[in-house]
Design an enzyme around this catalytic site. Structure first.
Site, PDB file in Angstrom:
ATOM      1  N   ARG A 352       3.560 -16.597 -17.193  1.00  0.00           N
ATOM      2  CA  ARG A 352       3.536 -16.451 -15.734  1.00  0.00           C
ATOM      3  C   ARG A 352       4.900 -15.867 -15.356  1.00  0.00           C
ATOM      4  O   ARG A 352       5.913 -16.204 -15.963  1.00  0.00           O
ATOM      5  CB  ARG A 352       3.298 -17.778 -15.025  1.00  0.00           C
ATOM      6  CG  ARG A 352       4.428 -18.772 -15.129  1.00  0.00           C
ATOM      7  CD  ARG A 352       4.132 -20.080 -14.403  1.00  0.00           C
ATOM      8  NE  ARG A 352       3.036 -20.812 -15.020  1.00  0.00           N
ATOM      9  CZ  ARG A 352       2.652 -22.031 -14.636  1.00  0.00           C
ATOM     10  NH1 ARG A 352       3.290 -22.628 -13.624  1.00  0.00           N
ATOM     11  NH2 ARG A 352       1.661 -22.650 -15.236  1.00  0.00           N
ATOM     12  N   ASP A 396       4.881 -26.971 -19.428  1.00  0.00           N
ATOM     13  CA  ASP A 396       3.869 -28.030 -19.477  1.00  0.00           C
ATOM     14  C   ASP A 396       2.463 -27.449 -19.527  1.00  0.00           C
ATOM     15  O   ASP A 396       1.546 -28.075 -20.069  1.00  0.00           O
ATOM     16  CB  ASP A 396       3.993 -28.946 -18.250  1.00  0.00           C
ATOM     17  CG  ASP A 396       5.237 -29.822 -18.309  1.00  0.00           C
ATOM     18  OD1 ASP A 396       5.808 -29.955 -19.413  1.00  0.00           O
ATOM     19  OD2 ASP A 396       5.647 -30.357 -17.267  1.00  0.00           O
ATOM     20  N   GLU A 397       2.304 -26.253 -18.949  1.00  0.00           N
ATOM     21  CA  GLU A 397       0.984 -25.617 -18.907  1.00  0.00           C
ATOM     22  C   GLU A 397       0.881 -24.471 -19.906  1.00  0.00           C
ATOM     23  O   GLU A 397       0.025 -23.590 -19.775  1.00  0.00           O
ATOM     24  CB  GLU A 397       0.699 -25.139 -17.477  1.00  0.00           C
ATOM     25  CG  GLU A 397       0.658 -26.292 -16.487  1.00  0.00           C
ATOM     26  CD  GLU A 397       0.442 -25.831 -15.043  1.00  0.00           C
ATOM     27  OE1 GLU A 397       0.147 -24.641 -14.845  1.00  0.00           O
ATOM     28  OE2 GLU A 397       0.565 -26.668 -14.133  1.00  0.00           O
ATOM     29  N   CYS A 398       1.768 -24.466 -20.913  1.00  0.00           N
ATOM     30  CA  CYS A 398       1.729 -23.524 -22.036  1.00  0.00           C
ATOM     31  C   CYS A 398       2.020 -22.077 -21.656  1.00  0.00           C
ATOM     32  O   CYS A 398       1.675 -21.162 -22.405  1.00  0.00           O
ATOM     33  CB  CYS A 398       0.374 -23.603 -22.759  1.00  0.00           C
ATOM     34  SG  CYS A 398       0.016 -25.243 -23.429  1.00  0.00           S
TER      35      CYS A 398
END
Length: 461
Positions: A352, A396-398
């Protein structure tokens, strides 16, 4: 984002908005604000008090002592002169409390008790950084197989064209292949080539009286872990060529150049798919301004490169299908221009973007390092801290690519003030991406990041 304050019930000092998790440890801040263990919700009266105290703080900001980046993030590790920056006789100083807190934050640990901080201060120095030092405390093994020898010392494998180029140089300068390009191009073969020339043999101490660290051998100021120098010049621009790879376990994706002495000092420019192409491109540009014997000699070298490349089916074009295919995988450009490639699945999990444009990031970094007022420096430092917090959520969300992007941009910005943040972001990002070799390289580089003008020859005696 200016500091927001609230009055503590029953107290006169304003309460820091971060409460017990406040990252600012300078005495002035601790004296001016309360940091209760439990933060209550604001009521209407608190909100009015916030605005009033915020105005007071802003009006008196210029009267306070000038703050530095250390006030927000802690002092850089091993901050000392280059002459003793790799001294193995000195033990590393304890990490600052802020660095421990930030490391816990990035690792997903939101606890911030006094006991936890003290424990980290004693044991966290035995983490990734300490492990790297332990691994480098003795010289790397030197197996008989030259390819294994290079892998042990530089943590990456060199491609086949690397060895073919050495043979090409040996054919024209058998006594000293490393200087085969010196008279025509003012280039010298270095880095892993020094293993092929056996220049490393018998060298136990370098010019600084320390054991050579091959992870730093010809690693220039703006060379990220992805970049491995193999050819250097004596030009004022400090121009050098190296292999660029996205993953240490994969072959290089191209050969690139960097010139930290020029205005675009951090830029990494692709120069073809292999080392023959890179040298051919460089020589072809140089020959245009030459005449007489110099031109004839260069033309002979260029023809030799073309013949050898054809013999081994190596492309000499500056752009090839392989480079174009790689460019399609780049998720963001980064400050150095080469971009990054990270695994992204069908659900777009893996990357992201940092929620700031490159121009906005540069402006933010500049305000932090060069801001004229406390308000300007404080606001921008808090903005950077917020970005680092976002990266915790991304990890945390890879979405590991965000931490890699911000860490590399901080590195390419070129200010040593950001070394603590780089030391937190990049090793973690590389570990999460299963690129542990790069984590070791960046840790070693941050400990001994040479000045622009200093040639990093670890084998010099």
């Amino acid at each position: 984002m200016a500091a927001v304050v609230k009055k503590n019930k029953g107290g006169s000092k304003p309460v820091c908005k971060y409460g017990s998790k406040c990252y600012r440890k300078n005495p002035q801040h601790l004296q001016n604000y309360q940091h209760p263990e439990n933060d209550d919700e604001d009521n209407d009266a608190d909100k009015e008090s916030k605005v009033k105290n915020q105005k007071v703080n802003q009006n008196s900001a210029d009267q306070k002592p000038k703050r530095t980046l250390d006030d927000f993030f802690g002092q850089p590790k091993n901050k000392h002169d280059i002459s003793d920056s790799d001294d193995e006789t000195k033990s590393p100083p304890k990490k600052k409390i802020m660095q421990d807190e930030a490391a816990s934050c990035l690792a997903g640990d939101t606890s911030n008790t006094k006991e936890g901080v003290e424990s980290d201060d004693k044991s966290s120095t035995e983490g990734v950084e300490s492990n790297i030092e332990d691994e480098m405390s003795s010289p790397p093994a030197s197996p008989q197989d030259v390819k294994d020898n290079i892998k042990n010392k530089f943590l990456v494998e060199m491609p086949e064209d690397f060895y073919l180029f050495w043979e090409f140089c040996k054919s024209s300068h058998p006594s000293n292949p490393s200087d085969a390009l010196l008279s025509d191009l003012n280039l010298r073969l270095v880095g892993p080539f020094d293993i092929l020339s056996e220049r490393h043999k018998g060298v136990t101490k370098n010019k600084h009286k320390r054991r050579p660290n091959f992870l730093l051998h010809y690693r220039y100021f703006y060379d990220p872990p992805e970049f491995q120098s193999v050819i250097t010049s004596q030009e004022p621009s400090l121009f050098h060529l190296g292999y660029y790879r996205d993953d240490p376990k994969d072959p290089p994706v191209f050969v690139a150049s960097n010139a930290p002495g020029e205005s675009s000092k951090e830029k990494i420019s692709p120069c073809g798919e292999n080392i023959f192409a890179a040298v051919h491109i460089y020589a072809s540009k140089l020959v245009k301004g030459k005449s007489g014997k110099k031109k004839s000699s260069l033309e002979k070298l260029i023809k030799g490169l073309e013949k050898e490349a054809l013999k081994h089916s190596l492309p000499l074009a500056p752009t090839t299908k392989k480079l174009k295919d790689r460019q399609k995988k780049v998720v963001c450009p980064t400050f150095h221009g080469a971009g990054i490639v990270v695994p992204v699945d069908d659900n777009d999990v893996g990357y992201r973007p940092v929620p700031e444009t490159p121009a906005a990031l540069r402006a933010m970094f500049k305000r932090i390092t060069e801001g004229k007022t406390e308000t300007e420096r404080e606001k921008s430092s808090e903005e950077l801290q917020e970005l680092i917090t976002f990266i915790q959520f991304a990890n945390d969300e890879c979405d590991y690519g965000e931490g890699l992007e911000l860490g590399l941009d901080l590195f390419s910005f070129g200010s040593k003030d950001f070394h603590p943040q780089i030391g937190l972001l990049l090793p973690l990002a590389y570990q999460l991406l299963n690129r542990s070799e790069f984590a070791k390289i960046i840790e070693a580089h941050l400990k001994c990041r040479k000045t622009l003008a200093e040639c990093v020859d670890e084998l010099a005696q």
